[in-house]
Design a protein around this motif. Structure first.
Motif, PDB file in Angstrom:
ATOM      1  N   ILE A 136       0.864  -1.179   0.000  1.00 42.54           N
ATOM      2  CA  ILE A 136       0.000   0.000   0.000  1.00 42.54           C
ATOM      3  C   ILE A 136       0.900   1.229   0.000  1.00 42.54           C
ATOM      4  O   ILE A 136       1.704   1.426   0.909  1.00 42.54           O
ATOM      5  N   LYS A 137       0.774   2.030  -1.018  1.00 42.68           N
ATOM      6  CA  LYS A 137       1.663   3.173  -1.213  1.00 42.68           C
ATOM      7  C   LYS A 137       1.775   4.009   0.052  1.00 42.68           C
ATOM      8  O   LYS A 137       0.771   4.405   0.647  1.00 42.68           O
ATOM      9  N   SER A 138       3.006   4.253   0.482  1.00 43.06           N
ATOM     10  CA  SER A 138       3.376   5.113   1.607  1.00 43.06           C
ATOM     11  C   SER A 138       3.112   4.513   2.982  1.00 43.06           C
ATOM     12  O   SER A 138       3.381   5.156   3.989  1.00 43.06           O
ATOM     13  N   MET A 195      -3.474   1.832  -2.911  1.00 42.44           N
ATOM     14  CA  MET A 195      -3.154   3.236  -2.638  1.00 42.44           C
ATOM     15  C   MET A 195      -4.339   3.892  -1.938  1.00 42.44           C
ATOM     16  O   MET A 195      -5.501   3.572  -2.232  1.00 42.44           O
ATOM     17  N   LEU A 196      -4.051   4.795  -1.031  1.00 44.14           N
ATOM     18  CA  LEU A 196      -5.090   5.609  -0.402  1.00 44.14           C
ATOM     19  C   LEU A 196      -5.246   6.905  -1.168  1.00 44.14           C
ATOM     20  O   LEU A 196      -4.246   7.523  -1.580  1.00 44.14           O
ATOM     21  N   ARG A 255      -6.967  11.849  -5.505  1.00 43.01           N
ATOM     22  CA  ARG A 255      -5.528  12.097  -5.551  1.00 43.01           C
ATOM     23  C   ARG A 255      -4.847  11.273  -4.465  1.00 43.01           C
ATOM     24  O   ARG A 255      -5.373  11.125  -3.359  1.00 43.01           O
ATOM     25  N   PHE A 256      -3.658  10.758  -4.755  1.00 45.17           N
ATOM     26  CA  PHE A 256      -2.958   9.883  -3.815  1.00 45.17           C
ATOM     27  C   PHE A 256      -2.593  10.600  -2.527  1.00 45.17           C
ATOM     28  O   PHE A 256      -2.327  11.805  -2.504  1.00 45.17           O
ATOM     29  N   LEU A 257      -2.573   9.821  -1.437  1.00 42.75           N
ATOM     30  CA  LEU A 257      -2.107  10.298  -0.145  1.00 42.75           C
ATOM     31  C   LEU A 257      -0.753   9.670   0.154  1.00 42.75           C
ATOM     32  O   LEU A 257      -0.480   8.542  -0.246  1.00 42.75           O
ATOM     33  N   SER A 258       0.080  10.399   0.875  1.00 42.69           N
ATOM     34  CA  SER A 258       1.382   9.861   1.241  1.00 42.69           C
ATOM     35  C   SER A 258       1.832  10.437   2.573  1.00 42.69           C
ATOM     36  O   SER A 258       1.193  11.334   3.138  1.00 42.69           O
ATOM     37  N   THR A 317     -10.881  11.690   5.820  1.00 43.77           N
ATOM     38  CA  THR A 317     -11.647  10.866   4.895  1.00 43.77           C
ATOM     39  C   THR A 317     -10.775  10.428   3.725  1.00 43.77           C
ATOM     40  O   THR A 317     -10.136  11.255   3.066  1.00 43.77           O
ATOM     41  N   CYS A 318     -10.730   9.127   3.496  1.00 41.87           N
ATOM     42  CA  CYS A 318      -9.947   8.589   2.394  1.00 41.87           C
ATOM     43  C   CYS A 318     -10.559   7.277   1.934  1.00 41.87           C
ATOM     44  O   CYS A 318     -11.420   6.703   2.600  1.00 41.87           O
ATOM     45  N   ARG A 319     -10.100   6.802   0.778  1.00 42.94           N
ATOM     46  CA  ARG A 319     -10.570   5.528   0.238  1.00 42.94           C
ATOM     47  C   ARG A 319      -9.367   4.717  -0.228  1.00 42.94           C
ATOM     48  O   ARG A 319      -8.345   5.279  -0.644  1.00 42.94           O
ATOM     49  N   LEU A 320      -9.510   3.387  -0.155  1.00 37.31           N
ATOM     50  CA  LEU A 320      -8.463   2.489  -0.610  1.00 37.31           C
ATOM     51  C   LEU A 320      -8.801   1.993  -2.010  1.00 37.31           C
ATOM     52  O   LEU A 320      -9.926   1.552  -2.263  1.00 37.31           O
ATOM     53  N   VAL A 321      -7.821   2.070  -2.907  1.00 37.92           N
ATOM     54  CA  VAL A 321      -8.034   1.628  -4.285  1.00 37.92           C
ATOM     55  C   VAL A 321      -6.955   0.626  -4.673  1.00 37.92           C
ATOM     56  O   VAL A 321      -5.874   0.580  -4.072  1.00 37.92           O
TER      57      VAL A 321
END
Length: 279
Positions: free
Chosen positions: A12-14, A37-38, A44-47, A118-122
């Motif tokens: 999972i990115k980051s 990735m979240l 847009r990606f989170l890191s 708030t975020c989503r997993l893709v």
């Protein structure tokens, strides 16, 4: 003799990395590496650059999926390898937009709670083809990657880490730099000049040096940031107001890379004058 000394994937990115003894090379990098990735509400990606607490989320690869846990709590989440929704979308990583699949409402709720945002997993399915360096500034032939920042692999020499730590007031661990391939032997920063090498039946090609962001300053056990190692790297690894450590790679072929494998160096290139070792 150069040999593979450590292997890492970051499913999972980051989030936290997973150290492996062997890693399967696929069309877009190591198997499972940054396939999830979240993202925020704008897809847009989170890191860790914005959410340093992502460092505290650790991933284990199990037979039936990814087990994500929080370093300082008992909270855990099992993510099956197959997404639980059929919903797809377009997601942004820097200047790239690529197709992905939402994983589950359960994952979205869990990660939103863990990060306090708030975020989503893709997930990136096999039919999503994200092109490396679409303007062909550094890569001449068509290659693909996952949700990585830009390239399928990051190479780093253990000798480079040893030299950096000798210059620092306090040593820092390898996990700050999020490498995929770490090698032993050779000289400090030799990875800068490795243009083409083979590990087993897989060819790897050095594309560009890795300009470092603020993530190496984040303690991966606490989520707290400091000034090192960027401050020290800037004294001798600086070019055009960026600091560099490690080299981004693309590859040709698929196969298995194992710790202890020999690295056959085929072609080298010049190191930037501004990055040559100082006394």
């Amino acid at each position: 003799m150069l040999r593979v000394s450590k292997l890492f994937v970051y499913p999972i990115k980051s989030l936290g990395g997973v150290e492996l003894t062997s890693a399967k090379v696929t069309d877009r990098g190591f198997e499972h590496d940054r396939r999830w990735m979240l993202v925020d509400g704008a897809n847009r990606f989170l890191s860790q650059r914005e959410f340093a607490q992502m460092a505290l989320l650790r991933v284990n690869i199990l037979a039936d999926g990814l087990l994500v846990s929080h370093l300082t709590s008992a909270d855990q989440l099992l993510i099956p390898f197959v997404p639980q929704t059929n919903q797809t979308g377009q997601f942004t990583v820097w200047d790239d937009t690529c197709m992905g699949q939402y994983v589950s409402a359960k994952a979205d709720e869990w990660f939103s709670r863990m990060l306090g945002a708030t975020c989503r997993l893709v997930y990136m399915p096999d039919d999503s083809q994200r092109i490396v360096d679409p303007e062909a500034k550094y890569v001449a032939s068509r290659k693909i990657t996952s949700f990585s920042d830009a390239y399928p692999f990051l190479l780093l020499g253990q000798a480079s880490m040893d030299d950096l730590n000798a210059r620092l007031p306090e040593q820092i661990p390898l996990n700050r730099f999020r490498a995929n391939l770490v090698f032993a032997g050779g000289e400090p920063y030799q990875e800068d000049t490795m243009a083409h090498f083979k590990i087993g039946g897989v060819d790897f090609f050095g594309s560009k040096l890795c300009a470092r962001c603020n993530i190496p300053t984040i303690n991966q056990d606490t989520g707290l940031a400091a000034k090192e190692p960027t401050r020290t790297l800037a004294l001798y690894r600086r070019n055009n107001n960026k600091v560099y450590l490690g080299q981004n790679l693309v590859h040709a072929g698929e196969g298995l890379v194992t710790v202890g494998d020999a690295i056959e160096l085929i072609e080298t290139k010049e190191m930037l004058n501004s990055l040559r070792l100082l006394p």
